[in-house]
Scaffold this motif. Structure first.
Motif, PDB file in Angstrom:
ATOM      1  N   GLU A 124       0.829  -1.207   0.000  1.00 32.48           N
ATOM      2  CA  GLU A 124       0.000   0.000   0.000  1.00 32.48           C
ATOM      3  C   GLU A 124       0.864   1.259   0.000  1.00 32.48           C
ATOM      4  N   TYR A 125       1.967   1.226   0.743  1.00 33.49           N
ATOM      5  CA  TYR A 125       2.883   2.372   0.743  1.00 33.49           C
ATOM      6  C   TYR A 125       3.448   2.595  -0.655  1.00 33.49           C
ATOM      7  N   SER A 126       3.929   1.543  -1.290  1.00 34.84           N
ATOM      8  CA  SER A 126       4.518   1.685  -2.620  1.00 34.84           C
ATOM      9  C   SER A 126       3.481   2.116  -3.647  1.00 34.84           C
ATOM     10  N   ARG A 127       2.245   1.616  -3.495  1.00 39.72           N
ATOM     11  CA  ARG A 127       1.185   1.988  -4.433  1.00 39.72           C
ATOM     12  C   ARG A 127       0.833   3.460  -4.320  1.00 39.72           C
ATOM     13  N   LYS A 128       0.810   3.974  -3.110  1.00 37.04           N
ATOM     14  CA  LYS A 128       0.363   5.349  -2.889  1.00 37.04           C
ATOM     15  C   LYS A 128       1.501   6.376  -2.925  1.00 37.04           C
ATOM     16  N   ASN A 129       2.724   5.941  -2.677  1.00 39.79           N
ATOM     17  CA  ASN A 129       3.840   6.882  -2.574  1.00 39.79           C
ATOM     18  C   ASN A 129       4.915   6.673  -3.634  1.00 39.79           C
ATOM     19  N   GLY A 130       4.759   5.645  -4.445  1.00 48.67           N
ATOM     20  CA  GLY A 130       5.752   5.359  -5.467  1.00 48.67           C
ATOM     21  C   GLY A 130       5.705   6.360  -6.607  1.00 48.67           C
ATOM     22  N   LEU A 131       6.731   6.310  -7.437  1.00 47.60           N
ATOM     23  CA  LEU A 131       6.842   7.262  -8.529  1.00 47.60           C
ATOM     24  C   LEU A 131       6.030   6.865  -9.757  1.00 47.60           C
ATOM     25  N   ASN A 132       5.808   5.571  -9.932  1.00 49.66           N
ATOM     26  CA  ASN A 132       5.076   5.156 -11.122  1.00 49.66           C
ATOM     27  C   ASN A 132       3.600   4.990 -10.818  1.00 49.66           C
ATOM     28  N   VAL A 133       2.866   6.037 -11.050  1.00 52.20           N
ATOM     29  CA  VAL A 133       1.434   6.017 -10.775  1.00 52.20           C
ATOM     30  C   VAL A 133       0.702   5.129 -11.774  1.00 52.20           C
ATOM     31  N   SER A 134       1.115   5.169 -13.037  1.00 50.12           N
ATOM     32  CA  SER A 134       0.354   4.481 -14.081  1.00 50.12           C
ATOM     33  C   SER A 134       0.356   2.973 -13.899  1.00 50.12           C
ATOM     34  N   TRP A 135       1.487   2.394 -13.536  1.00 44.08           N
ATOM     35  CA  TRP A 135       1.562   0.936 -13.466  1.00 44.08           C
ATOM     36  C   TRP A 135       0.692   0.335 -12.379  1.00 44.08           C
ATOM     37  N   VAL A 136       0.406   1.092 -11.345  1.00 44.67           N
ATOM     38  CA  VAL A 136      -0.425   0.581 -10.242  1.00 44.67           C
ATOM     39  C   VAL A 136      -1.798   1.244 -10.219  1.00 44.67           C
ATOM     40  N   SER A 137      -2.139   1.964 -11.257  1.00 48.28           N
ATOM     41  CA  SER A 137      -3.377   2.742 -11.249  1.00 48.28           C
ATOM     42  C   SER A 137      -4.626   1.874 -11.144  1.00 48.28           C
ATOM     43  N   ALA A 138      -4.560   0.641 -11.624  1.00 41.62           N
ATOM     44  CA  ALA A 138      -5.742  -0.230 -11.569  1.00 41.62           C
ATOM     45  C   ALA A 138      -5.941  -0.859 -10.193  1.00 41.62           C
ATOM     46  N   ILE A 139      -4.894  -0.866  -9.357  1.00 36.84           N
ATOM     47  CA  ILE A 139      -5.004  -1.484  -8.028  1.00 36.84           C
ATOM     48  C   ILE A 139      -5.755  -0.545  -7.091  1.00 36.84           C
ATOM     49  N   ASP A 140      -6.830  -1.039  -6.489  1.00 37.74           N
ATOM     50  CA  ASP A 140      -7.578  -0.168  -5.569  1.00 37.74           C
ATOM     51  C   ASP A 140      -7.496  -0.624  -4.118  1.00 37.74           C
TER      52      ASP A 140
END
Length: 517
Positions: A124-140
């Motif tokens: 969750e930290y990497s999804r919300k604070n990581g630099l690549n927003v697009s690659w994890v954009s589908a994960i909710d």
């Protein structure tokens, strides 16, 4: 590249494969074995961050992967295998729900247990604070469903969750609760469960980084060295000299250094790693009206002598290409590698048919790194033959590039991009949302429809669908791909074994690079 997680063109090299994994068992835990003394690696630059969520994919992998274990592992040959997880797979059809089960009894280097709750918090930290927003954009959501089980839920089909969780993309690099409690320290210290820990007392940030074995590591057989040191040597000639004289063991090369490395007794390993060209970003003609016409975009493709540019820039360590993918990846269409043969007469005719017999002008930005600017300059020179003139801006830093690429002030962008699966590449290039590779949020309903079908398809059907997507994008001439190039490495084979580059795989310092028996 390069490829960075904000926009995979800045940091180099996140190679992925097309294979989707549905389930797998664990690998056996090993016992300690005889270790080599010190492995010394040369890097051209220091890491952007030791925080896995904020590190550069490609250029920072070695710095991070030594200290952080990942949920899954990418093996040489492109197979996704067990890591911290022993079982994993999608639930049902549609590639939207993904479950995995962790090993029991694993600890972080600080001694705290690796639990489902800790892993879910890290993701969750990497999804919300990581630099690549697009690659994890589908994960909710990422949720611990039991002491050792985790569920990842996606709002839309995401066929590449297994790839995200490997050491190549580092999103699955698990950070301990202690690290998450003090995120400011993540950039300079290590809080992982990997085979090594960063020895901060013997590390000088920006100069050298020292790693020592993690006494709590779950598989002692993967700890091959008593110490690993990564030295930062910006001058490529000095860096190569260090390996030739035995002061270091491993280095990444450019094409012009290969012969010198070989003559010095070093062994070479290489594999296609990224591609370069010009992105015709202003496809609606907002700044440069001619680019709205597909015939104009096709003319710009026919006017480029890819063979000549590839030979000049990468010599024998790359090939011309018309597509934004690499052989061995799911979207690679072999029949489209030479879809636009060099034909100045045809280019001029297409421009005339579109109403621009005397050409036109446009503004372009490019990156002054890794040869991207050389490719861009060569394309600009060749376009002059068909009357197209370019006002070119060359950036010299990642920050400057990102600012310019997303500013909507440039109709075309010189690019370098690491090989990615069709799905991950589509998030940056083809879907109608603004990114550094699609700053005007260009959209094509047919392209979007094809991508949705491919993302939801079973693993055995997806490659054919993504290849059709690539053919369609090349036909629509959304870009002028020029060449793909190899990642080249040299190493001392008298001391080192298990160090190899391959499609879908980066040389692995953490698990496979071992002392020569």
């Amino acid at each position: 590249m390069l490829r960075h997680r904000t926009a995979p063109a800045l940091a180099a090299i996140a190679l992925l494969t097309a294979a989707s994994v549905t389930a797998c068992g664990s690998s056996a835990t090993g016992t300690s074995q005889e270790q080599g003394d010190t492995l010394t690696v040369v890097s051209a630059s220091p890491p952007a961050s030791m925080d896995p969520a904020k590190a550069n994919v490609g250029s920072d992998n070695w710095f991070v992967n030594l200290t952080y274990d990942t949920v899954l592992r990418m093996r040489e040959g492109g197979k996704v295998d067990a890591g911290l997880a022993t079982k994993w797979g999608y639930v049902g059809d549609g590639n939207q729900t993904f479950d995995f089960t962790l090993r029991d009894g694993v600890k972080f280097a600080d001694g705290t247990p690796v639990t489902a709750e800790a892993v879910a918090a890290s993701l969750e930290y990497s999804r919300k604070n990581g630099l690549n927003v697009s690659w994890v954009s589908a994960i909710d959501s990422v949720t611990a469903t039991g002491p050792l089980t985790v569920r990842i839920h996606c709002s839309s089909p995401h066929p590449n969750v297994p790839h995200l969780l490997t050491q190549l993309l580092m999103i699955g690099s698990v950070i301990s609760p202690k690290g998450l409690a003090d995120p400011a320290k993540l950039g300079t210290q290590s809080f992982g469960a990997g085979p090594y820990v960063l020895d901060t007392a013997n590390t000088a940030s920006g100069d050298h980084y020292t790693y020592t074995p993690n006494p709590n590591y779950w598989d002692k057989s993967k700890i091959h060295w008593k110490k690993v040191v990564i030295k930062v040597v910006p001058n490529p000639n000095s860096a190569l000299q260090a390996v030739k004289t035995g002061q270091a063991d491993i280095i990444s090369l450019n094409a012009g250094q290969v012969d010198t490395a070989k003559s010095g007794g070093l062994t070479i390993t290489k594999s296609p790693i990224f591609f370069m060209g010009v992105n015709l970003a202003d496809r609606e003609g907002i700044l440069a009206p001619p680019l709205k016409d597909v015939r104009v975009r096709q003319a710009l493709n026919y006017a480029v002598d890819r063979q000549a540019i590839a030979k000049a820039v990468v010599q024998d360590y790359g090939q011309p290409t018309d597509q934004i993918t690499l052989p061995g990846l799911d979207s690679y269409a072999a029949d489209y590698d030479n879809h636009y043969p060099y034909d100045v007469a045809k280019a001029k005719q297409l421009l005339a048919d579109a109403g621009y017999p005397n050409g036109f002008s446009l503004k372009m930005e490019t990156q002054g790194m890794a040869g991207i600017d050389l490719v861009t300059q060569a394309v600009v020179q060749q376009w002059k033959q068909i009357g197209v003139s370019v006002d070119l801006t060359t950036d010299t830093s990642i920050g400057q590039w990102l600012s310019n690429a997303t500013s909507k002030k440039y109709s075309a962008l010189g690019f370098g991009y690491g090989g990615a699966t069709g799905y991950l590449a589509s998030l940056d290039w083809m879907l109608p949302h603004p990114t550094a590779f699609n700053p005007f949020a260009s959209q094509d309903p047919e392209l979007t429809r094809r991508l949705a079908a491919a993302a939801a398809a079973p693993a055995d059907r997806a490659p054919a669908l993504y290849q059709d997507v690539m053919r369609y994008a090349v036909d629509q001439a959304w870009f002028v791909a020029v060449l793909r190039m190899d990642g080249i490495y040299a190493y001392n084979a008298k001391k080192v074994t298990g160090f190899a580059a391959a499609i879908g795989y980066l040389p692995d310092l953490a698990w496979t690079t071992a002392p020569k028996a």
